[in-house]
Design an enzyme around this catalytic site. Structure first.
Site, PDB file in Angstrom:
ATOM      1  N   ASP A   1      34.522  50.151  84.329  1.00  0.00           N
ATOM      2  CA  ASP A   1      34.599  48.700  84.203  1.00  0.00           C
ATOM      3  C   ASP A   1      34.211  48.294  82.769  1.00  0.00           C
ATOM      4  OD1 ASP A   1      34.895  46.240  86.261  1.00  0.00           O
ATOM      5  OD2 ASP A   1      33.369  45.721  84.792  1.00  0.00           O
TER       6      ASP A   1
ATOM      7  N   TYR B   1      33.144  38.193  79.808  1.00  0.00           N
ATOM      8  CA  TYR B   1      34.595  38.040  79.950  1.00  0.00           C
ATOM      9  C   TYR B   1      35.133  37.085  78.889  1.00  0.00           C
ATOM     10  CZ  TYR B   1      34.603  40.546  84.371  1.00  0.00           C
ATOM     11  OH  TYR B   1      34.504  41.519  85.324  1.00  0.00           O
TER      12      TYR B   1
ATOM     13  N   HIS C   1      36.158  51.896  92.675  1.00  0.00           N
ATOM     14  CA  HIS C   1      35.755  51.376  91.382  1.00  0.00           C
ATOM     15  C   HIS C   1      34.292  51.663  91.057  1.00  0.00           C
ATOM     16  CE1 HIS C   1      35.949  48.724  87.933  1.00  0.00           C
ATOM     17  NE2 HIS C   1      34.960  47.992  88.397  1.00  0.00           N
TER      18      HIS C   1
END
Length: 367
Positions: free
Chosen positions: A169, A294, A345
């Site tokens: 990630d 982000y 994930h």
């Protein structure tokens, strides 16, 4: 060099009392209009998990378990950075930096730190800026490039002139940048490599078809969180910091979607483990500050210069974006690739034994 200070997780009782009070006063929405998770985390499941959180979950026991690791803080470029530094005690130890992502935390690694130290690694697990017990940037600029430089500084402050780095990630993006920078880092290992189709695919392989289908699903059904956090992190932060159930739902839905769990995250993670991770966001009020990464760096998942240091990859079948090896080789000097039999994930969280074995085998080759 900034001092490195021992740190112990010690949440005030008042914060725990406030959490229980907020949970008891939750204003619930009506139930979804479907009989699955396609509109989001279902009301009945959320209520059951929130009730467990309020009535059965024992933070003090979980806090004590996390405190079995050696925690520290230091200041890097004006920001407090929290990290675990667990040493193997072996003369031939190899330092290994592991970076988490969103919606993860250091909690993801609680099942792999000790096995890795037993296999001769000094393990360093920092909390990303704005996450967990690290400081929250008050100005822009703390994107993956700056974090990568800060992590290299951290490893130098710990006395390591040669180390390996691992991540998935955001951890994959930071680790990729660390590998690109080179310097003290001699090799990297990823469980979410960043790879893209080499132009138009006229006759895609089965692996490429699967990757394209997975990417299409992500864009259509699974990426709303990233659009919100990459454009308006402050706006979403008000709800996440004010409502524990809002923070729980925002994170646990991803445990459902991104784990290899046959539609039930509790097939691979316990309620306590999921809530441990939620607590590192709730107790530190980091819903907004974590989302800002982000805004800073979401485009970093696009194209990039090639990483020349040796790169290992553990490819788990339920990864969000499952780039095949040929898509990744343009961006990395891949010397090790393992197609895993199961897992998603949150690799270290879901499949710690597979994770440890692959990471150890790869870095044993570059000690």
């Amino acid at each position: 060099m900034a001092p490195i200070k021992p740190f112990r997780i010690a949440i005030p009782d008042a914060d725990l009392d406030d959490l229980k009070s907020r949970l008891a006063r939750t204003r619930w929405p009506e139930a979804e209009c479907v009989d699955d998770w396609s509109q989001g985390i279902p009301l009945a499941y959320t209520q059951r998990l929130a009730d467990y959180w309020a009535s059965e979950y024992d933070w003090r026991a979980r806090e004590e378990a996390l405190n079995r690791f050696d925690h520290y803080t230091t200041e890097i470029d004006g920001l407090d950075i929290h990290f675990i530094h667990q040493q193997s005690g072996r003369e031939d130890t190899f330092p290994l930096l592991i970076t988490h992502g969103w919606p993860g935390s250091i909690v993801e690694f609680h099942k792999v730190i000790e096995p890795l130290t037993e296999r001769g690694f000094d393990v360093v697990c920092p909390s990303l800026p704005g996450y967990g017990f690290s400081g929250r940037p008050t100005r822009t600029g703390w994107g993956i490039e700056k974090i990568a430089t800060a992590w290299d500084t951290l490893m130098g402050e710990l006395g390591y002139e040669r180390f390996g780095a691992q991540g998935g990630d955001w951890g994959a993006a930071v680790t990729t940048q660390i590998g690109r920078n080179g310097g003290r880092c001699v090799a990297i290992h990823l469980n979410m490599p960043l790879g893209f189709p080499p132009g138009e695919l006229k006759d895609p392989t089965d692996a490429e078809k699967a990757a394209l289908e997975r990417a299409e699903y992500y864009q259509k059904w699974d990426s709303g969180y990233s659009k919100q956090q990459s454009t308006r992190p402050q706006t979403v932060g008000y709800g996440l910091v004010d409502s524990p159930v809002g923070q729980l739902a925002w994170i646990v839905e991803k445990f459902w979607s991104w784990t290899d769990s046959d539609g039930d995250p509790e097939n691979v993670l316990t309620k306590d483990e999921m809530l441990d991770n939620v607590m590192l966001y709730w107790l530190t009020a980091s819903g907004a500050s974590s989302a800002r990464l982000y805004w800073e760096s979401f485009n970093a998942f696009g194209g990039f210069d090639r990483v020349e240091v040796p790169t290992g990859v553990a490819a788990f079948p339920r990864e969000i974006l499952k780039a095949p090896r040929n898509w990744c080789e343009a961006g990395y000097n891949i010397t090790h690739w393992t197609d895993m039999p199961r897992g998603g994930h949150f690799a270290a969280f879901e499949q710690p034994e597979l994770f440890v074995d692959d990471v150890a085998k790869f870095f044993d080759g570059v000690r």
